[in-house]
Design a protein around this motif. Structure first.
Motif, mmCIF file in Angstrom:
data_model
loop_
_atom_site.group_PDB
_atom_site.id
_atom_site.type_symbol
_atom_site.label_atom_id
_atom_site.label_comp_id
_atom_site.label_asym_id
_atom_site.label_seq_id
_atom_site.Cartn_x
_atom_site.Cartn_y
_atom_site.Cartn_z
ATOM 1 N N MET A 1 0.161 -1.997 6.926
ATOM 2 C CA MET A 1 -0.431 -2.158 5.618
ATOM 3 C C MET A 1 -1.700 -1.326 5.573
ATOM 4 O O MET A 1 -2.528 -1.415 6.472
ATOM 5 C CB MET A 1 -0.772 -3.622 5.372
ATOM 6 C CG MET A 1 0.432 -4.504 5.213
ATOM 7 S SD MET A 1 -0.041 -6.201 4.847
ATOM 8 C CE MET A 1 1.092 -7.017 5.947
ATOM 9 N N ILE A 2 -1.796 -0.541 4.546
ATOM 10 C CA ILE A 2 -2.971 0.306 4.371
ATOM 11 C C ILE A 2 -3.644 -0.108 3.070
ATOM 12 O O ILE A 2 -2.978 -0.226 2.042
ATOM 13 C CB ILE A 2 -2.587 1.796 4.295
ATOM 14 C CG1 ILE A 2 -1.923 2.239 5.592
ATOM 15 C CG2 ILE A 2 -3.803 2.655 4.001
ATOM 16 C CD1 ILE A 2 -1.405 3.662 5.553
ATOM 17 N N GLY A 3 -4.950 -0.333 3.128
ATOM 18 C CA GLY A 3 -5.650 -0.674 1.903
ATOM 19 C C GLY A 3 -7.119 -0.932 2.123
ATOM 20 O O GLY A 3 -7.584 -1.100 3.248
ATOM 21 N N ASN A 4 -7.827 -0.960 1.035
ATOM 22 C CA ASN A 4 -9.262 -1.219 1.064
ATOM 23 C C ASN A 4 -9.545 -2.591 1.668
ATOM 24 O O ASN A 4 -8.692 -3.476 1.643
ATOM 25 C CB ASN A 4 -9.825 -1.177 -0.368
ATOM 26 C CG ASN A 4 -9.654 0.177 -0.997
ATOM 27 O OD1 ASN A 4 -9.675 1.193 -0.323
ATOM 28 N ND2 ASN A 4 -9.467 0.197 -2.303
ATOM 29 N N PRO A 5 -10.762 -2.785 2.160
ATOM 30 C CA PRO A 5 -11.138 -4.124 2.637
ATOM 31 C C PRO A 5 -11.025 -5.142 1.503
ATOM 32 O O PRO A 5 -11.266 -4.824 0.333
ATOM 33 C CB PRO A 5 -12.603 -3.951 3.067
ATOM 34 C CG PRO A 5 -12.749 -2.492 3.350
ATOM 35 C CD PRO A 5 -11.830 -1.807 2.381
ATOM 36 N N GLY A 6 -10.627 -6.354 1.857
ATOM 37 C CA GLY A 6 -10.563 -7.425 0.874
ATOM 38 C C GLY A 6 -9.300 -7.461 0.050
ATOM 39 O O GLY A 6 -9.232 -8.168 -0.953
ATOM 40 N N THR A 7 -8.273 -6.714 0.454
ATOM 41 C CA THR A 7 -7.043 -6.676 -0.334
ATOM 42 C C THR A 7 -5.947 -7.564 0.256
ATOM 43 O O THR A 7 -4.781 -7.400 -0.069
ATOM 44 C CB THR A 7 -6.538 -5.229 -0.498
ATOM 45 O OG1 THR A 7 -6.392 -4.632 0.792
ATOM 46 C CG2 THR A 7 -7.505 -4.414 -1.345
ATOM 47 N N ARG A 8 -6.326 -8.479 1.127
ATOM 48 C CA ARG A 8 -5.459 -9.540 1.656
ATOM 49 C C ARG A 8 -4.435 -9.075 2.678
ATOM 50 O O ARG A 8 -3.406 -9.711 2.872
ATOM 51 C CB ARG A 8 -4.786 -10.286 0.508
ATOM 52 C CG ARG A 8 -5.777 -10.579 -0.600
ATOM 53 C CD ARG A 8 -6.000 -11.862 -1.126
ATOM 54 N NE ARG A 8 -5.833 -13.031 -0.317
ATOM 55 C CZ ARG A 8 -5.837 -14.234 -0.818
ATOM 56 N NH1 ARG A 8 -5.983 -14.389 -2.100
ATOM 57 N NH2 ARG A 8 -5.701 -15.277 -0.069
ATOM 58 N N LYS A 9 -4.735 -7.985 3.378
ATOM 59 C CA LYS A 9 -3.829 -7.504 4.424
ATOM 60 C C LYS A 9 -3.724 -8.531 5.549
ATOM 61 O O LYS A 9 -2.621 -8.866 5.981
ATOM 62 C CB LYS A 9 -4.315 -6.155 4.981
ATOM 63 C CG LYS A 9 -4.315 -5.025 3.975
ATOM 64 C CD LYS A 9 -4.829 -3.733 4.566
ATOM 65 C CE LYS A 9 -6.245 -3.783 5.066
ATOM 66 N NZ LYS A 9 -7.280 -3.971 4.047
ATOM 67 N N THR A 10 -4.847 -9.031 6.000
ATOM 68 C CA THR A 10 -4.852 -10.017 7.081
ATOM 69 C C THR A 10 -4.153 -11.290 6.634
ATOM 70 O O THR A 10 -3.332 -11.853 7.371
ATOM 71 C CB THR A 10 -6.296 -10.319 7.519
ATOM 72 O OG1 THR A 10 -6.917 -9.109 7.959
ATOM 73 C CG2 THR A 10 -6.330 -11.351 8.637
ATOM 74 N N HIS A 11 -4.458 -11.731 5.440
ATOM 75 C CA HIS A 11 -3.857 -12.949 4.897
ATOM 76 C C HIS A 11 -2.329 -12.828 4.872
ATOM 77 O O HIS A 11 -1.611 -13.737 5.319
ATOM 78 C CB HIS A 11 -4.412 -13.188 3.483
ATOM 79 C CG HIS A 11 -3.943 -14.431 2.836
ATOM 80 N ND1 HIS A 11 -4.536 -15.651 3.061
ATOM 81 C CD2 HIS A 11 -2.917 -14.660 1.978
ATOM 82 C CE1 HIS A 11 -3.902 -16.574 2.356
ATOM 83 N NE2 HIS A 11 -2.921 -16.002 1.690
#
Length: 145
Positions: A1-11
């Motif tokens: 998953m690639i994306g800005n911080p805070g975009t719920r990748k970890t979640h």
């Protein structure tokens, strides 16, 4: 998953990991820095082979926060070894906020980064998670109330 911080990748990664556990699959979750530290410690203690074998048996390996710190050469090589050995043999979720073209900044070596990107992207699903930060939206909502 690639994306800005805070975009719920970890979640989302944790949710997928929990779902895999519910269905009987083995899952391990690490931050990239934490995994590199554990690998380096295992190498220093002459148990790297055992740790690599354990990681290769896991059905799903989740590596979070790949991009926040540059890796030392030894750490980059160890992480490459783990990911390379899983290539086409086991599932892996990698969360990052850097485009693949910038992975050289993390790994400090153009060839190592290119080889890793080649392995990670082959037969994979790349999720573009670029959106507005969930945490930022929540902060803005709270301030507006």
């Amino acid at each position: 998953m690639i994306g800005n911080p805070g975009t719920r990748k970890t979640h989302l990664s944790i949710a997928l990991g929990l779902k895999a556990c519910v269905h009987g699959y083995s899952v391990r979750f690490f931050t990239a820095a934490g995994l590199v530290t554990k690998l380096a410690e295992a190498q220093d203690e002459k148990r790297l082979g055992r740790m690599l074998k354990e990681l290769s048996r896991v059905n799903l390996l989740i590596v979070d926060e790949l991009s926040y710190i540059s890796l030392p050469r030894q750490g980059a090589e160890l992480l490459f070894q783990v990911i390379s050995e899983r290539s086409e043999r086991g599932s892996i979720i990698i969360n990052t906020n850097l485009d693949f073209s910038k992975w050289e900044e993390i790994f400090g070596d153009r060839m190592l980064a290119a080889a890793l990107v080649d392995r990670v992207t082959f037969k994979s699903h790349i999720l573009n998670m670029n959106a507005e930060s969930y945490r930022l939206k929540q902060l803005q909502k709270a301030r507006a109330s």
